[in-house]
Write a protein that holds these residues in place. Structure first.
Motif, mmCIF file in Angstrom:
data_model
loop_
_atom_site.group_PDB
_atom_site.id
_atom_site.type_symbol
_atom_site.label_atom_id
_atom_site.label_comp_id
_atom_site.label_asym_id
_atom_site.label_seq_id
_atom_site.Cartn_x
_atom_site.Cartn_y
_atom_site.Cartn_z
ATOM 1 N N MET A 1 21.670 -8.290 0.494
ATOM 2 C CA MET A 1 20.076 -8.619 0.350
ATOM 3 C C MET A 1 19.240 -7.462 0.208
ATOM 4 N N SER A 2 18.124 -7.586 -0.353
ATOM 5 C CA SER A 2 17.165 -6.295 -0.722
ATOM 6 C C SER A 2 15.606 -6.998 -0.206
ATOM 7 N N MET A 3 15.162 -5.910 0.234
ATOM 8 C CA MET A 3 13.733 -6.292 0.861
ATOM 9 C C MET A 3 12.753 -5.146 0.615
ATOM 10 N N ARG A 4 11.589 -5.410 -0.050
ATOM 11 C CA ARG A 4 10.658 -4.238 -0.120
ATOM 12 C C ARG A 4 9.484 -4.378 0.621
ATOM 13 N N ILE A 5 9.112 -3.153 1.162
ATOM 14 C CA ILE A 5 7.893 -3.305 2.073
ATOM 15 C C ILE A 5 6.917 -2.482 1.441
ATOM 16 N N GLY A 6 5.791 -2.988 1.278
ATOM 17 C CA GLY A 6 4.655 -2.273 0.657
ATOM 18 C C GLY A 6 4.228 -2.942 -0.588
ATOM 19 N N GLY A 7 4.949 -3.009 -1.872
ATOM 20 C CA GLY A 7 4.444 -3.693 -2.926
ATOM 21 C C GLY A 7 2.990 -3.212 -3.559
ATOM 22 N N GLU A 8 2.738 -3.784 -4.530
ATOM 23 C CA GLU A 8 1.314 -3.489 -5.071
ATOM 24 C C GLU A 8 0.232 -3.129 -4.249
ATOM 25 N N ASP A 9 -0.055 -4.361 -3.241
ATOM 26 C CA ASP A 9 -0.942 -4.154 -2.156
ATOM 27 C C ASP A 9 -0.741 -2.734 -1.328
ATOM 28 N N ALA A 11 0.377 -0.071 -2.470
ATOM 29 C CA ALA A 11 0.241 1.090 -3.070
ATOM 30 C C ALA A 11 -1.258 1.399 -3.374
ATOM 31 N N ARG A 12 -2.007 0.267 -3.518
ATOM 32 C CA ARG A 12 -3.440 0.386 -3.580
ATOM 33 C C ARG A 12 -3.930 1.097 -2.338
ATOM 34 N N TRP A 13 -3.531 0.622 -1.157
ATOM 35 C CA TRP A 13 -3.968 0.996 0.005
ATOM 36 C C TRP A 13 -3.696 2.500 0.048
ATOM 37 N N ALA A 18 -5.382 7.892 0.163
ATOM 38 C CA ALA A 18 -5.344 9.072 -0.272
ATOM 39 C C ALA A 18 -6.358 9.755 -0.837
ATOM 40 N N GLY A 19 -7.119 9.021 -1.593
ATOM 41 C CA GLY A 19 -8.536 9.304 -2.058
ATOM 42 C C GLY A 19 -9.548 9.752 -1.023
ATOM 43 N N ILE A 20 -9.660 8.929 -0.028
ATOM 44 C CA ILE A 20 -10.440 9.298 1.123
ATOM 45 C C ILE A 20 -10.149 10.689 1.654
ATOM 46 N N HIS A 21 -8.900 10.941 1.870
ATOM 47 C CA HIS A 21 -8.423 12.215 2.307
ATOM 48 C C HIS A 21 -8.943 13.456 1.143
ATOM 49 N N ILE A 56 -1.859 11.312 -4.041
ATOM 50 C CA ILE A 56 -2.567 10.515 -4.923
ATOM 51 C C ILE A 56 -1.470 10.402 -6.124
ATOM 52 N N VAL A 57 -0.890 11.453 -6.592
ATOM 53 C CA VAL A 57 0.095 11.192 -7.704
ATOM 54 C C VAL A 57 1.274 10.618 -7.440
ATOM 55 N N TYR A 58 1.920 11.290 -6.073
ATOM 56 C CA TYR A 58 3.234 10.428 -5.730
ATOM 57 C C TYR A 58 3.210 9.814 -4.568
ATOM 58 N N PRO A 59 2.520 8.694 -4.359
ATOM 59 C CA PRO A 59 2.336 7.902 -2.971
ATOM 60 C C PRO A 59 3.438 7.676 -2.447
ATOM 61 N N ARG A 60 3.593 7.913 -1.036
ATOM 62 C CA ARG A 60 5.026 7.851 -0.175
ATOM 63 C C ARG A 60 4.534 6.595 0.694
#
Length: 67
Positions: A1-9, A11-13, A18-21, A56-60
């Motif tokens: 079973m695989s589960m992803r936390i985060g996704g597109e939303d 990534a946007r946040w 990061a832009g604010i920082h 911004i370039v490499y979001p974590r």
């Protein structure tokens, strides 16, 4: 079973935050340069700016969990 936390939303946040920082860090660097801050402060400001750019370039923001 695989589960992803985060996704597109997530990534946007992450990019938004990061832009604010990045804006805050660049403003702090400019203000400290104008105020004639010491070299340690300027170096710390530059490092914070580099880190913001990297975020911004490499979001974590993504965590993959495989069970």
């Amino acid at each position: 079973m695989s589960m992803r936390i985060g996704g597109e939303d997530g990534a946007r946040w992450a990019k938004h935050i990061a832009g604010i920082h990045l804006k805050i860090d660049s403003g702090r660097l400019a203000a400290d340069v104008q105020a004639g801050a010491d070299e340690r402060t300027i170096a710390a400001d530059k490092e914070a700016l580099r880190e913001s750019r990297r975020d911004i370039v490499y979001p974590r923001h993504l965590v993959d969990v495989t069970v």
